[in-house]
Scaffold this motif. Structure first.
Motif, PDB file in Angstrom:
ATOM      1  N   UNK A 120       0.948  -1.362  -0.080  1.00 25.73           N
ATOM      2  CA  UNK A 120       0.041  -0.062   0.029  1.00 25.73           C
ATOM      3  C   UNK A 120       0.981   1.232   0.186  1.00 25.73           C
ATOM      4  N   UNK A 121       0.210   2.394  -0.752  1.00 21.71           N
ATOM      5  CA  UNK A 121       0.951   3.475  -0.406  1.00 21.71           C
ATOM      6  C   UNK A 121       1.021   4.066   1.002  1.00 21.71           C
ATOM      7  N   UNK A 122       2.424   4.576   1.081  1.00 15.21           N
ATOM      8  CA  UNK A 122       2.849   5.121   2.347  1.00 15.21           C
ATOM      9  C   UNK A 122       3.428   4.137   3.210  1.00 15.21           C
ATOM     10  N   UNK A 123       3.512   3.117   2.563  1.00 19.31           N
ATOM     11  CA  UNK A 123       4.427   1.942   3.348  1.00 19.31           C
ATOM     12  C   UNK A 123       5.701   1.654   2.659  1.00 19.31           C
ATOM     13  N   UNK A 124       6.700   1.614   3.495  1.00 19.89           N
ATOM     14  CA  UNK A 124       8.110   1.091   3.000  1.00 19.89           C
ATOM     15  C   UNK A 124       8.518  -0.078   2.972  1.00 19.89           C
ATOM     16  N   UNK A 125       9.327  -0.598   2.182  1.00 19.57           N
ATOM     17  CA  UNK A 125       9.661  -1.918   2.116  1.00 19.57           C
ATOM     18  C   UNK A 125      11.337  -2.110   2.370  1.00 19.57           C
ATOM     19  N   UNK A 126      11.531  -2.270   3.655  1.00 19.83           N
ATOM     20  CA  UNK A 126      13.178  -2.304   4.117  1.00 19.83           C
ATOM     21  C   UNK A 126      13.738  -3.514   3.303  1.00 19.83           C
ATOM     22  N   UNK A 171      20.490 -12.169  10.684  1.00 19.36           N
ATOM     23  CA  UNK A 171      21.189 -12.442   9.234  1.00 19.36           C
ATOM     24  C   UNK A 171      19.869 -12.841   8.395  1.00 19.36           C
ATOM     25  N   UNK A 172      18.637 -12.775   8.677  1.00 23.32           N
ATOM     26  CA  UNK A 172      17.722 -13.315   7.983  1.00 23.32           C
ATOM     27  C   UNK A 172      17.295 -12.226   7.076  1.00 23.32           C
ATOM     28  N   UNK A 173      17.193 -12.311   5.555  1.00 21.75           N
ATOM     29  CA  UNK A 173      16.641 -11.291   4.757  1.00 21.75           C
ATOM     30  C   UNK A 173      15.376 -10.881   5.115  1.00 21.75           C
ATOM     31  N   UNK A 174      15.243  -9.402   4.571  1.00 20.13           N
ATOM     32  CA  UNK A 174      13.989  -8.795   4.882  1.00 20.13           C
ATOM     33  C   UNK A 174      13.055  -8.883   3.638  1.00 20.13           C
ATOM     34  N   UNK A 175      13.594  -9.476   2.711  1.00 16.90           N
ATOM     35  CA  UNK A 175      12.846  -9.664   1.401  1.00 16.90           C
ATOM     36  C   UNK A 175      13.509 -10.969   0.630  1.00 16.90           C
ATOM     37  N   UNK A 176      12.863 -11.812  -0.001  1.00 12.19           N
ATOM     38  CA  UNK A 176      13.240 -12.908  -0.787  1.00 12.19           C
ATOM     39  C   UNK A 176      12.544 -13.599  -1.443  1.00 12.19           C
ATOM     40  N   UNK A 177      12.850 -14.510  -2.320  1.00 13.77           N
ATOM     41  CA  UNK A 177      12.038 -15.310  -2.998  1.00 13.77           C
ATOM     42  C   UNK A 177      12.568 -16.955  -3.285  1.00 13.77           C
ATOM     43  N   UNK A 178      11.705 -17.991  -3.768  1.00 17.55           N
ATOM     44  CA  UNK A 178      12.114 -19.210  -3.845  1.00 17.55           C
ATOM     45  C   UNK A 178      10.896 -19.704  -4.925  1.00 17.55           C
ATOM     46  N   UNK A 179      11.607 -20.616  -5.972  1.00 16.68           N
ATOM     47  CA  UNK A 179      10.723 -21.497  -6.659  1.00 16.68           C
ATOM     48  C   UNK A 179      11.135 -22.759  -6.330  1.00 16.68           C
ATOM     49  N   UNK A 180      10.387 -23.839  -5.978  1.00 16.01           N
ATOM     50  CA  UNK A 180      10.637 -25.262  -5.968  1.00 16.01           C
ATOM     51  C   UNK A 180       9.840 -26.382  -6.637  1.00 16.01           C
ATOM     52  N   UNK A 181      10.215 -27.583  -6.789  1.00 21.22           N
ATOM     53  CA  UNK A 181       9.458 -28.435  -7.570  1.00 21.22           C
ATOM     54  C   UNK A 181       8.879 -29.185  -6.554  1.00 21.22           C
ATOM     55  N   UNK A 235       7.538 -15.762  -2.081  1.00 21.06           N
ATOM     56  CA  UNK A 235       7.997 -14.391  -2.106  1.00 21.06           C
ATOM     57  C   UNK A 235       7.433 -13.676  -0.786  1.00 21.06           C
ATOM     58  N   UNK A 236       8.407 -12.917  -0.196  1.00 19.53           N
ATOM     59  CA  UNK A 236       7.788 -12.151   0.972  1.00 19.53           C
ATOM     60  C   UNK A 236       8.705 -10.774   1.146  1.00 19.53           C
ATOM     61  N   UNK A 237       8.230  -9.992   1.765  1.00 20.70           N
ATOM     62  CA  UNK A 237       8.790  -8.566   2.131  1.00 20.70           C
ATOM     63  C   UNK A 237       8.440  -7.952   3.438  1.00 20.70           C
ATOM     64  N   UNK A 238       9.510  -7.374   4.139  1.00 23.37           N
ATOM     65  CA  UNK A 238       9.182  -6.651   5.162  1.00 23.37           C
ATOM     66  C   UNK A 238       8.029  -5.369   4.815  1.00 23.37           C
TER      67      UNK A 238
END
Length: 285
Positions: free
Chosen positions: A131-137, A144-154, A167-170
């Motif tokens: 949403x507008x007004x929100x940031x994505x750090x 040491x855990x990424x604040x955003x990342x993605x994966x594809x798996x069979x 996929x996720x993001x803070x």
């Protein structure tokens, strides 16, 4: 703490309840999904991660969406060398699909090629609907855990006919941070058709569910009580072609206290979450 511990710690911080017992004959698929959520049995953090990774081998580092470097990711937890019986009774490693370099994958995770790019696209779409007004750090938590990342798996029988993307993001606002994520399962996934049954399959969280109508679509929207530190609300939609989309949100980010204090309210309303689940941007094959 190694990269596999961190991956499971991240999953633990996003999960509220243990998965239901395995009831399907598709043991391999169920086993993979269970391992992803295993850390939740002991709560968030490295202790849970250690319990999870002692149960089964997990893949090596995954690719961070922002820079392509090898980093731990929360959604892996997939056996990298799960043995399968041969005709002679000996155990052999599974035959994984080809990766982008034309060689077999090291495990269930795609690290390059078409499927990897689909996971990357899913992250781009998640970022696009914040949403507008929100940031994505960006960056990592203190653990040491990424604040955003993605994966594809069979998924399934390793043939490559069924895949899942996550996929996720803070998301942050007013000095507080939560999380948004999406998970997509391609066709032939064996997931339920009824909206609430489908919603309750998400990470085994169950929760109270309502069916929300979006145009002609029926979406299952579930929620669990707030204040428990993980995913609190999610929407589930099964497209006519069988592709399943989950969109979820939480008031805490990865190990929330290590990023920013948790949000006071969720970023999206239930109706907005349901609408996103039906959005074509997440309809990935």
């Amino acid at each position: 703490m190694n990269e596999n511990d961190l991956r499971e710690a991240m999953r633990a911080s996003m999960t509220l309840a243990p998965p239901p017992p395995m009831e399907s004959a598709a043991a391999l698929t169920a086993g993979r999904r269970a391992v992803r959520r295993r850390a939740a049995l002991a709560g968030a953090g490295a202790t849970a991660a250690m319990i999870a990774v002692t149960a089964v081998a997990v893949p090596q580092g995954l690719r961070l969406a922002s820079d392509g470097e090898s980093t731990p990711w929360a959604g892996g937890g997939v056996p990298s060398a799960m043995p399968t019986p041969s005709a002679g009774g000996e155990n052999t490693k599974p035959a994984w699909p080809l990766d982008g370099d034309g060689k077999p994958q090291e495990d269930a995770t795609a690290r390059s090629g078409e499927r990897y790019e689909q996971g990357k696209k899913l992250l781009e779409e998640v970022l696009a609907v914040v949403p507008d007004g929100w940031s994505t750090p960006t960056g990592e938590s203190k653990d040491g855990i990424p604040l955003r990342d993605h994966q594809a798996q069979v998924e399934g029988d390793n043939s490559g006919s069924t895949w899942s993307y996550l996929a996720y993001t803070a998301v942050a606002k007013g000095g507080r941070a939560g999380q948004m994520l999406a998970e997509v399962h391609t066709g032939n996934n064996g997931l339920p058709t009824e909206p609430c049954a489908l919603a309750r399959q998400f990470w085994g969280l169950k929760g109270d569910c309502d069916v929300v109508t979006v145009g002609k679509a029926k979406v299952g929207v579930s929620r669990v009580p707030s204040g428990t530190g993980g995913v609190e609300q999610w929407a589930a939609y099964r497209h006519p072609d069988g592709i399943v989309v989950y969109v979820a949100q939480s008031r805490t980010a990865t190990n929330g206290e290590n990023v920013q204090p948790p949000l006071k309210t969720l970023p999206l309303t239930a109706s907005q979450l349901a609408a996103l689940a039906t959005d074509d941007r997440f309809h990935l094959n």
